[in-house]
Design a protein around this motif. Structure first.
Motif, PDB file in Angstrom:
ATOM      1  N   ASP A  71      -1.133 -13.450   0.391  1.00 25.63           N
ATOM      2  CA  ASP A  71      -0.633 -14.468   1.310  1.00 25.63           C
ATOM      3  C   ASP A  71      -1.805 -15.403   1.581  1.00 25.63           C
ATOM      4  O   ASP A  71      -2.695 -15.080   2.379  1.00 25.63           O
ATOM      5  CB  ASP A  71      -0.123 -13.828   2.594  1.00 25.63           C
ATOM      6  N   ASN A  72      -1.806 -16.532   0.910  1.00 27.73           N
ATOM      7  CA  ASN A  72      -2.938 -17.451   1.030  1.00 27.73           C
ATOM      8  C   ASN A  72      -3.049 -18.036   2.435  1.00 27.73           C
ATOM      9  O   ASN A  72      -4.149 -18.377   2.877  1.00 27.73           O
ATOM     10  CB  ASN A  72      -2.827 -18.568   0.001  1.00 27.73           C
ATOM     11  N   ALA A  73      -1.943 -18.156   3.125  1.00 24.95           N
ATOM     12  CA  ALA A  73      -1.984 -18.690   4.490  1.00 24.95           C
ATOM     13  C   ALA A  73      -2.702 -17.744   5.442  1.00 24.95           C
ATOM     14  O   ALA A  73      -3.252 -18.175   6.455  1.00 24.95           O
ATOM     15  CB  ALA A  73      -0.574 -18.959   4.987  1.00 24.95           C
ATOM     16  N   LYS A  74      -2.686 -16.446   5.098  1.00 20.63           N
ATOM     17  CA  LYS A  74      -3.324 -15.440   5.947  1.00 20.63           C
ATOM     18  C   LYS A  74      -4.631 -14.924   5.350  1.00 20.63           C
ATOM     19  O   LYS A  74      -5.238 -13.996   5.892  1.00 20.63           O
ATOM     20  CB  LYS A  74      -2.368 -14.271   6.186  1.00 20.63           C
ATOM     21  N   ASN A  75      -5.044 -15.496   4.213  1.00 14.60           N
ATOM     22  CA  ASN A  75      -6.272 -15.026   3.540  1.00 14.60           C
ATOM     23  C   ASN A  75      -6.243 -13.524   3.306  1.00 14.60           C
ATOM     24  O   ASN A  75      -7.270 -12.843   3.446  1.00 14.60           O
ATOM     25  CB  ASN A  75      -7.522 -15.387   4.359  1.00 14.60           C
ATOM     26  N   THR A  76      -5.102 -13.014   2.913  1.00 14.61           N
ATOM     27  CA  THR A  76      -4.921 -11.572   2.811  1.00 14.61           C
ATOM     28  C   THR A  76      -4.294 -11.190   1.477  1.00 14.61           C
ATOM     29  O   THR A  76      -3.380 -11.859   0.995  1.00 14.61           O
ATOM     30  CB  THR A  76      -4.050 -11.052   3.963  1.00 14.61           C
ATOM     31  N   VAL A  77      -4.796 -10.108   0.925  1.00 14.80           N
ATOM     32  CA  VAL A  77      -4.210  -9.498  -0.257  1.00 14.80           C
ATOM     33  C   VAL A  77      -3.731  -8.101   0.137  1.00 14.80           C
ATOM     34  O   VAL A  77      -4.368  -7.417   0.934  1.00 14.80           O
ATOM     35  CB  VAL A  77      -5.208  -9.446  -1.438  1.00 14.80           C
ATOM     36  N   TYR A  78      -2.599  -7.722  -0.415  1.00 12.78           N
ATOM     37  CA  TYR A  78      -1.958  -6.456  -0.069  1.00 12.78           C
ATOM     38  C   TYR A  78      -1.858  -5.561  -1.303  1.00 12.78           C
ATOM     39  O   TYR A  78      -1.791  -6.057  -2.435  1.00 12.78           O
ATOM     40  CB  TYR A  78      -0.547  -6.698   0.458  1.00 12.78           C
ATOM     41  N   LEU A  79      -1.820  -4.273  -1.055  1.00 10.26           N
ATOM     42  CA  LEU A  79      -1.506  -3.319  -2.105  1.00 10.26           C
ATOM     43  C   LEU A  79      -0.459  -2.365  -1.549  1.00 10.26           C
ATOM     44  O   LEU A  79      -0.769  -1.507  -0.716  1.00 10.26           O
ATOM     45  CB  LEU A  79      -2.744  -2.547  -2.579  1.00 10.26           C
ATOM     46  N   GLN A  80       0.777  -2.553  -1.990  1.00  8.71           N
ATOM     47  CA  GLN A  80       1.857  -1.656  -1.602  1.00  8.71           C
ATOM     48  C   GLN A  80       1.876  -0.481  -2.572  1.00  8.71           C
ATOM     49  O   GLN A  80       1.994  -0.686  -3.786  1.00  8.71           O
ATOM     50  CB  GLN A  80       3.197  -2.384  -1.636  1.00  8.71           C
ATOM     51  N   MET A  81       1.738   0.709  -2.030  1.00 11.31           N
ATOM     52  CA  MET A  81       1.659   1.909  -2.856  1.00 11.31           C
ATOM     53  C   MET A  81       2.831   2.815  -2.543  1.00 11.31           C
ATOM     54  O   MET A  81       2.990   3.248  -1.394  1.00 11.31           O
ATOM     55  CB  MET A  81       0.336   2.636  -2.593  1.00 11.31           C
ATOM     56  N   ASN A  82       3.649   3.073  -3.547  1.00 15.93           N
ATOM     57  CA  ASN A  82       4.817   3.947  -3.402  1.00 15.93           C
ATOM     58  C   ASN A  82       4.682   5.159  -4.316  1.00 15.93           C
ATOM     59  O   ASN A  82       3.861   5.161  -5.244  1.00 15.93           O
ATOM     60  CB  ASN A  82       6.090   3.174  -3.744  1.00 15.93           C
ATOM     61  N   SER A  83       5.489   6.145  -4.061  1.00 18.97           N
ATOM     62  CA  SER A  83       5.504   7.370  -4.886  1.00 18.97           C
ATOM     63  C   SER A  83       4.090   7.900  -5.094  1.00 18.97           C
ATOM     64  O   SER A  83       3.673   8.205  -6.217  1.00 18.97           O
ATOM     65  CB  SER A  83       6.172   7.086  -6.240  1.00 18.97           C
ATOM     66  N   LEU A  84       3.380   8.010  -4.013  1.00 25.32           N
ATOM     67  CA  LEU A  84       1.971   8.402  -4.099  1.00 25.32           C
ATOM     68  C   LEU A  84       1.811   9.828  -4.609  1.00 25.32           C
ATOM     69  O   LEU A  84       2.639  10.714  -4.324  1.00 25.32           O
ATOM     70  CB  LEU A  84       1.304   8.244  -2.734  1.00 25.32           C
ATOM     71  N   LYS A  85       0.734  10.021  -5.355  1.00 23.70           N
ATOM     72  CA  LYS A  85       0.422  11.306  -5.961  1.00 23.70           C
ATOM     73  C   LYS A  85      -0.955  11.765  -5.476  1.00 23.70           C
ATOM     74  O   LYS A  85      -1.794  10.924  -5.115  1.00 23.70           O
ATOM     75  CB  LYS A  85       0.391  11.175  -7.483  1.00 23.70           C
TER      76      LYS A  85
END
Length: 117
Positions: A71-85
């Motif tokens: 989200d460039n407006a928030k200067n933020t990068v996300y990492l959504q992690m599902n089905s974690l092992k």
């Protein structure tokens, strides 16, 4: 350049978690952003990256389970992690590089993920 990663924690196998990395002192929108991880006794490895143009690249081990976004407006990068092992357990680092750079030059402090029952 300052990168502040957060969102780590303890999650059960099969669970989900979202990591956040907020950048400051850069023109965030022009930078490529990446998430790396380092497990105990192992080398740091690339997990996912997203270019300034929002092209993405994933390690084979996380394809279909993790999603990187920005989200460039928030200067933020996300990492959504599902089905974690359990093998996802590591310290996760965000990183930034200008597109003219060949390697990531700026690193955050890391946020720890533990996947365990």
């Amino acid at each position: 350049v300052q990168l502040q990663a957060s969102g780590g924690g303890l999650v059960q196998p099969g669970g989900s978690l979202r990591l956040f990395c907020t950048a400051s002192r850069i023109i965030f929108s022009v930078y490529d952003m990446g998430w790396y991880r380092q497990a105990p006794g192992k080398q740091r490895e690339l997990v996912a990256e997203i270019t300034s143009g929002s092209r993405t690249n994933y390690a084979d081990s996380v394809k279909g389970r993790f999603t990187i976004s920005r989200d460039n407006a928030k200067n933020t990068v996300y990492l959504q992690m599902n089905s974690l092992k359990p093998e996802d357990t590591a310290v996760y680092y965000c990183a930034a590089k200008h597109p003219v750079m060949s390697t990531y030059a700026y690193w955050g402090q890391g946020t720890e993920l533990t996947v365990s029952s």
